[in-house]
Design a protein around this motif. Structure first.
Motif, PDB file in Angstrom:
ATOM      1  N   GLU A   1       0.824  -1.219   0.000  1.00  0.00           N
ATOM      2  CA  GLU A   1       0.000   0.000   0.000  1.00  0.00           C
ATOM      3  C   GLU A   1       0.856   1.266   0.000  1.00  0.00           C
ATOM      4  O   GLU A   1       0.403   2.327  -0.442  1.00  0.00           O
ATOM      5  CB  GLU A   1      -0.925  -0.002   1.218  1.00  0.00           C
ATOM      6  N   ALA A   2       2.105   1.151   0.477  1.00  0.00           N
ATOM      7  CA  ALA A   2       2.990   2.320   0.541  1.00  0.00           C
ATOM      8  C   ALA A   2       3.829   2.497  -0.724  1.00  0.00           C
ATOM      9  O   ALA A   2       4.629   3.438  -0.812  1.00  0.00           O
ATOM     10  CB  ALA A   2       3.908   2.196   1.757  1.00  0.00           C
ATOM     11  N   LEU A   3       3.650   1.617  -1.711  1.00  0.00           N
ATOM     12  CA  LEU A   3       4.436   1.702  -2.947  1.00  0.00           C
ATOM     13  C   LEU A   3       4.050   2.946  -3.756  1.00  0.00           C
ATOM     14  O   LEU A   3       2.903   3.402  -3.694  1.00  0.00           O
ATOM     15  CB  LEU A   3       4.207   0.451  -3.802  1.00  0.00           C
ATOM     16  N   PRO A   4       4.996   3.484  -4.503  1.00  0.00           N
ATOM     17  CA  PRO A   4       4.669   4.617  -5.388  1.00  0.00           C
ATOM     18  C   PRO A   4       3.693   4.168  -6.481  1.00  0.00           C
ATOM     19  O   PRO A   4       3.608   2.968  -6.788  1.00  0.00           O
ATOM     20  CB  PRO A   4       6.035   5.007  -5.970  1.00  0.00           C
ATOM     21  N   PRO A   5       2.948   5.093  -7.068  1.00  0.00           N
ATOM     22  CA  PRO A   5       1.913   4.746  -8.069  1.00  0.00           C
ATOM     23  C   PRO A   5       2.440   3.915  -9.232  1.00  0.00           C
ATOM     24  O   PRO A   5       1.716   3.075  -9.773  1.00  0.00           O
ATOM     25  CB  PRO A   5       1.412   6.116  -8.547  1.00  0.00           C
ATOM     26  N   GLU A   6       3.691   4.151  -9.610  1.00  0.00           N
ATOM     27  CA  GLU A   6       4.231   3.436 -10.777  1.00  0.00           C
ATOM     28  C   GLU A   6       4.635   2.000 -10.475  1.00  0.00           C
ATOM     29  O   GLU A   6       4.992   1.246 -11.390  1.00  0.00           O
ATOM     30  CB  GLU A   6       5.433   4.207 -11.351  1.00  0.00           C
TER      31      GLU A   6
ATOM     32  N   SER B   1       3.315  -1.539  -8.783  1.00  0.00           N
ATOM     33  CA  SER B   1       2.117  -2.218  -8.283  1.00  0.00           C
ATOM     34  C   SER B   1       2.424  -3.399  -7.373  1.00  0.00           C
ATOM     35  O   SER B   1       1.541  -3.870  -6.651  1.00  0.00           O
ATOM     36  CB  SER B   1       1.271  -2.709  -9.466  1.00  0.00           C
ATOM     37  N   GLU B   2       3.644  -3.891  -7.389  1.00  0.00           N
ATOM     38  CA  GLU B   2       3.974  -5.076  -6.615  1.00  0.00           C
ATOM     39  C   GLU B   2       5.393  -4.982  -6.074  1.00  0.00           C
ATOM     40  O   GLU B   2       6.248  -4.290  -6.629  1.00  0.00           O
ATOM     41  CB  GLU B   2       3.847  -6.328  -7.499  1.00  0.00           C
TER      42      GLU B   2
END
Length: 287
Positions: free
Chosen positions: A77-82, A84-85
């Motif tokens: 959930e804390a990953l940057p928008p670009e 996804s995994e």
């Protein structure tokens, strides 16, 4: 695994006085529960390492648990928008850090000097409530209900080893006296050992010796080395574990370290016998 003489790499929690106190004050039963907790932890980190070496092979057979599942979710959930995994490398870093913290908590919990006695007693009860140490006895009643009623240390969460190699079934006729049955059993036992080629070894209680060797601390250092992929040479490690020179680096490497490794395996003879002795002593205090 990288080898080094640098004792300074060991984290502070592996140097705490709790190990000394645990080896001095813990009952045999609580001592055995601590060892089994480390066995479970060792199994977890082995599963973790095997899974990430070959995720396709272990897919569906490796359950990471609720805590790690939630931790992975938080990082995703804390990953940057670009992105996804998480990458495999990121998963490994997250999981390894999680297990390091779990090892630290297991180690620091041994510090009992300033702990509230009621909290300590509650922790012991909680450990016993979830006791899942593998179950072993020299003689087993083939009726599990009768065995359970007989054995004060048995509970539903424990599994019994099926030692096929050295296990035989004997039917006792209770119409005979105790003396007659014991005399016949002794004679039959001599016959069976001769037929199977087994050398009878008189059991020795090694639990006091394990405490002298600070086996809980040795096991935790072993676990830390597995996670960190660092192996400290035995001589400086012996100086760290036994500052008064009770055991040498050769003794540590030839005997104590392999024993700690064996005790981390719940199916090893050393582990099975230790749990048997712990149960035996516990039963003697409550019967």
């Amino acid at each position: 695994m990288a080898r080094t003489n640098d004792i300074g790499l060991l984290p502070d929690y592996l140097k705490n006085n709790g190990y000394e106190e645990a080896h001095t004050t813990y009952s045999t039963r609580l001592f055995s529960l601590e060892i089994h907790e480390r066995q479970s932890f060792y199994s977890q980190i082995n599963d973790f390492e095997n899974y990430y070496r070959n995720p396709k092979k272990y897919k569906g057979r490796f359950y990471i648990g609720v805590q790690l599942t939630l931790l992975h979710k938080q990082h995703i959930e804390a990953l940057p928008p670009e992105q996804s995994e998480l990458t495999i490398e990121e998963y490994i870093e997250i999981d390894r850090d999680f297990y390091f913290k779990k090892l630290q908590a297991m180690s620091e919990r041994l510090l009992v000097r300033n702990r509230n006695p009621e909290d300590f007693e509650k922790e012991i009860i909680e450990k016993e409530k979830w006791d899942s140490r593998p179950y072993i006895r020299p003689i087993t009643n083939m009726d599990p209900t009768l065995q359970k009623e007989f054995d004060i240390t048995f509970n539903d969460s424990r599994r019994q080893f099926a030692q096929v190699k050295n296990q035989v079934q004997i039917s006792l006729n209770l119409d005979f006296s105790n003396n007659a049955i014991l005399e016949e059993l002794e004679t039959h036992l001599k016959f069976l050992r001769k037929q199977k080629g087994d050398k009878f070894k008189k059991p020795k209680d090694k639990i006091h010796r394990l405490k002298q060797q600070k086996i809980l601390q040795v096991m935790d250092v072993y676990l830390w080395q597995q996670l960190s992929n660092i192996q400290i040479e035995y001589e400086p490690l012996a100086g760290f574990l036994y500052p008064h020179g009770k055991f040498s680096g050769k003794k540590l490497g030839d005997e104590i370290w392999p024993l700690a490794e064996s005790l981390l395996d719940s199916r090893s003879i050393e582990s099975q016998f230790l749990f048997y002795r712990a149960d035996k002593e516990y039963a003697e205090t409550v019967t």
